[in-house]
Design an enzyme around this catalytic site. Sequence first.
Site: not given
Lengths: 206, 111
Positions: A106, A109-111
């Site tokens: 991702c 961000c950090s999906c």
Amino acid sequence: MSHDHDHDHSEWSDMELKVKTLESLLLEKGYVEQSALDVIVETYEHKVGPRNGAQVVAKAWTDPEYLQRLREDASAAIAELGFTGRQGEHMRIVENTAEMHNMVVCTLCSCYPWSVLGLPPVWYKSAPYRSRAVSEPRKVLSEFDVDLPDSTKIQVWDSTAEMRYLVIPMRPEGTEGFSEEQLADLVTRDSMIGTGLALSPEEAAA
Amino acid sequence: MNVPETLPGLVTECGEPVFNEPWEASAFALVVGLHQKGAFEWTEWADVLSETIKNGPEETPYYQSWLSALETIVSQKALIDEKEISMRKSEWEAALVATPHGSPIELENGK
């Protein structure tokens, strides 16, 4: 701020103070409830984790009809096993073959597919992984001890808030006749992000 | 698995804590809890978090960005106003000073 070793009162870090401030106000105003917060932490610390995803992969390896349902509507097929996302995200599977290796990142961000993999590992959230997975995936993979033949292409999938990917790694050789449970033990978290391969029975036993 | 040196903070699969400190778990739960109660859409949260990470220094620890993003969305959605936040902060600071080390920290302690 000078550090006074004589003090005997309590201290918090800035982070603790900020969280406590927001938490106490949000609780008072009824935007959240303490019991719900406790359940969320408990769930993500202990109940949700990569074992969920491993069950999905093992079933995909052994049940062609289930694999077909995963291809058509992964969110629904994963929900059949009782794993549903809290964020309303759509799941999609990407299948590794000898010709094509998939890996997930991702970049923003950090999906991450929480419902099947739990919370993301530290490196998944790091800036170097987020940028280098896209710019030099083969090198990143080799740092994870995954060295693919040049004939294998690498496809990198960028997750979003709406779309999360689950990699279905290749089924290891020598696993004919294995039960779903035995197969699930070969499926690592990293193999479902695409930064690893499923373990061979020998590696799993080691 | 070797831990690649070029990916700082990279850890192996086994024994990795989900949260390094309790405040990280609290910040995480507040966001999921607010979303569950309908305070914001998850896509709105992802946008705010992405912006926060993009605009912050590259080495910012993940849950620090998470917490900054939570402060931002709380103010965007006007859930709590700035005055209340700074007042509550002072109240907690007073409570900390009034609470002997090791005792439970309660707001009442500072009053």
